[in-house]
Design a protein around this motif. Sequence first.
Motif, PDB file in Angstrom:
ATOM      1  N   SER A 273      47.640  46.734  41.726  1.00  9.71           N
ATOM      2  CA  SER A 273      48.145  45.656  42.575  1.00  9.71           C
ATOM      3  C   SER A 273      48.503  44.427  41.748  1.00  9.71           C
ATOM      4  CB  SER A 273      47.096  45.284  43.627  1.00  9.71           C
ATOM      5  OG  SER A 273      46.819  46.380  44.465  1.00  9.71           O
ATOM      6  N   ALA A 274      47.729  44.163  40.696  1.00 12.02           N
ATOM      7  CA  ALA A 274      48.031  43.031  39.817  1.00 12.02           C
ATOM      8  C   ALA A 274      49.364  43.237  39.110  1.00 12.02           C
ATOM      9  CB  ALA A 274      46.908  42.840  38.805  1.00 12.02           C
ATOM     10  N   ALA A 277      52.113  42.852  41.801  1.00  8.46           N
ATOM     11  CA  ALA A 277      52.276  41.465  42.235  1.00  8.46           C
ATOM     12  C   ALA A 277      53.009  40.630  41.194  1.00  8.46           C
ATOM     13  CB  ALA A 277      50.909  40.846  42.534  1.00  8.46           C
ATOM     14  N   THR A 278      52.674  40.813  39.909  1.00  6.39           N
ATOM     15  CA  THR A 278      53.344  40.025  38.874  1.00  6.39           C
ATOM     16  C   THR A 278      54.810  40.425  38.743  1.00  6.39           C
ATOM     17  OG1 THR A 278      53.140  39.183  36.621  1.00  6.39           O
ATOM     18  CG2 THR A 278      52.749  41.510  36.899  1.00  6.39           C
ATOM     19  N   ARG A 335      41.266  38.050  43.633  1.00  4.44           N
ATOM     20  CA  ARG A 335      42.108  38.226  44.813  1.00  4.44           C
ATOM     21  C   ARG A 335      42.381  36.889  45.485  1.00  4.44           C
ATOM     22  NH1 ARG A 335      39.553  41.983  49.294  1.00  4.44           N
ATOM     23  NH2 ARG A 335      37.895  40.466  48.939  1.00  4.44           N
ATOM     24  N   ALA A 338      44.422  34.377  42.634  1.00  7.95           N
ATOM     25  CA  ALA A 338      45.786  34.808  42.344  1.00  7.95           C
ATOM     26  C   ALA A 338      46.658  34.726  43.586  1.00  7.95           C
ATOM     27  CB  ALA A 338      45.785  36.233  41.796  1.00  7.95           C
ATOM     28  N   THR A 339      46.106  35.093  44.732  1.00  5.88           N
ATOM     29  CA  THR A 339      46.884  35.029  45.972  1.00  5.88           C
ATOM     30  C   THR A 339      47.213  33.592  46.337  1.00  5.88           C
ATOM     31  OG1 THR A 339      45.809  37.055  46.749  1.00  5.88           O
ATOM     32  CG2 THR A 339      46.931  35.708  48.396  1.00  5.88           C
ATOM     33  N   PHE A 379      48.558  31.667  39.248  1.00  2.00           N
ATOM     34  CA  PHE A 379      48.662  33.114  39.438  1.00  2.00           C
ATOM     35  C   PHE A 379      48.647  33.861  38.112  1.00  2.00           C
ATOM     36  CE2 PHE A 379      51.361  36.871  39.396  1.00  2.00           C
ATOM     37  CZ  PHE A 379      50.758  37.657  40.360  1.00  2.00           C
ATOM     38  N   ASN A 383      45.931  36.583  37.004  1.00  5.61           N
ATOM     39  CA  ASN A 383      46.404  37.958  37.016  1.00  5.61           C
ATOM     40  C   ASN A 383      46.314  38.604  35.634  1.00  5.61           C
ATOM     41  OD1 ASN A 383      47.425  39.410  39.378  1.00  5.61           O
ATOM     42  ND2 ASN A 383      49.141  39.956  38.054  1.00  5.61           N
ATOM     43  N   SER A 472      49.086  40.951  46.465  1.00  4.19           N
ATOM     44  CA  SER A 472      47.944  40.327  45.801  1.00  4.19           C
ATOM     45  C   SER A 472      46.750  40.233  46.731  1.00  4.19           C
ATOM     46  CB  SER A 472      48.337  38.937  45.292  1.00  4.19           C
ATOM     47  OG  SER A 472      47.261  38.324  44.627  1.00  4.19           O
ATOM     48  N   ARG A 475      44.803  43.577  47.158  1.00  6.52           N
ATOM     49  CA  ARG A 475      44.443  44.281  45.916  1.00  6.52           C
ATOM     50  C   ARG A 475      43.014  44.784  45.893  1.00  6.52           C
ATOM     51  NH1 ARG A 475      45.030  40.388  41.015  1.00  6.52           N
ATOM     52  NH2 ARG A 475      46.795  39.596  42.194  1.00  6.52           N
TER      53      ARG A 475
END
Length: 484
Positions: A273-274, A277-278, A335, A338-339, A379, A383, A472, A475
């Motif tokens: 998920s990281a 998301a990036t 989580r 970063a979110t 973020f 991340n 994110s 995740r």
Amino acid sequence: MVLAETPAAELRYAWRVLSVTGLGMWVTFSSVSMVPVALPDMVGDLGAGPAQANWFVLAYQLVTAVLMLPLGRLSDVLGRRTVYVSGLALVTGSTLAICLAGSPEWVVVLRGLQGVGAAAVITNTTALLVDAFPAGHVSRGIGWNITIMSTAVALGPLLGGLLTESFGWRGVFALSAPLALLGTVWAAVALRRTRPITRGRIRADPWGTVLSVLAVGGIVLAVNRVGDGVGTAAFLVPLLAAVLGLVLFVLVERRVSNPILDLRLVLVRFRGSAYAATALLNLGLAAGPLLVSLYLQSLHGLTALAAGLCITAQACGNILVGPFAGRWAATTEARVLATAGAALAVTGAALLALVFALGGSGLPVAGALFVVGLGNGLFQTTNASVINIGVRPWERGMANGFRVMIDNSAALLGSAAALVLVTAWLPHAARADALAGATGGFTADELAAFATAFPVAVGALAVLSLVAVGVSALRGRAPLPEEA
């Protein structure tokens, strides 16, 4: 018997490694951000044609992008010190040679060599920090490293403009060469000599390497030719090569015993998920500075310097939040942090779309970019830290090489998509002039269409980035460094 180092001595060495990686990041990223400013003077002085001028930038971008994953994996095999110092040495030699180059062909070749060295430096930076810092301090080291990188990106265009005006385009490379030499010497002195951690555990993965180069190289070349039209062979052939390379890469990497990318790293929920998301956030937000520069110069008549000052607001947001993000990431669930950062960055993008829709410029644009920078800094620090949790030492080069590769590829794709969106409403004959900022001959309808395209493009990309917020948030809980 060798006594273990005390925690204090271990931490001192970690901050010494940060000074090494920080200098390397400054050299590579300031050089990248200075060159576009010097490009017109390079073209004129060397008598370069349009294709050669394009390759002054593309040679570096292409080589850096395709080699990040292979060189990250190579550092797992040969040792990070070896690959990192060799990379900086290559940057030093190629940069110095560019200062002395007398033909555009030589500059293109040397820019490619510079890209090889930069890829070795960039892809190993985070792995070096993760190796050196104790678990509870890794995110702080990464936060400061991102801060240094953001400072280089922010000051690069200003330094590039001053050096080009004072000494010509060679002044840009003349400044970078001694800094790169200093970085090489300091890295050789400061980094410990250690045996490769793999100890014969890993063999070469030639097919994975070739297919990764095909996939990433196809993406870069397709992005570079998007201006020719999405229906042309110049765009479709490298795009199809990239898709084919990606599909075959996944099939091959699932079957080899020593893959260049172990897909199990990606399939862990919080890490996969990281990565996703990036990629999505870079895809949606990386084009912001490019669109702002085009908007301010084409529609509001600002100079390149004035537009550059507005754009530095985003890097300033990164610089401000980076050190704090490193501290927070050590004690706060990834989580959540970063979110929150991704959501703040998307909010900044939405504000930028609103400013464009209202016809604003100057301070409102800079303010929106500053919010994007704050969110992106929060973020990216979090991340990048969480991706390394639970990664075995001999896979850290692989894990971080993959991260910087997808970041770079997503940013290139996002920039290409933004340029397509912002010119899609114009007649085909007017699109090249629009991208060059030559809107003086536009009709009132064409100017209105061009102005309308900016908030639409930024808004569409912000919606795409909103997906990154959802990814994110879903995740799952990642262990804190101390727990891992």
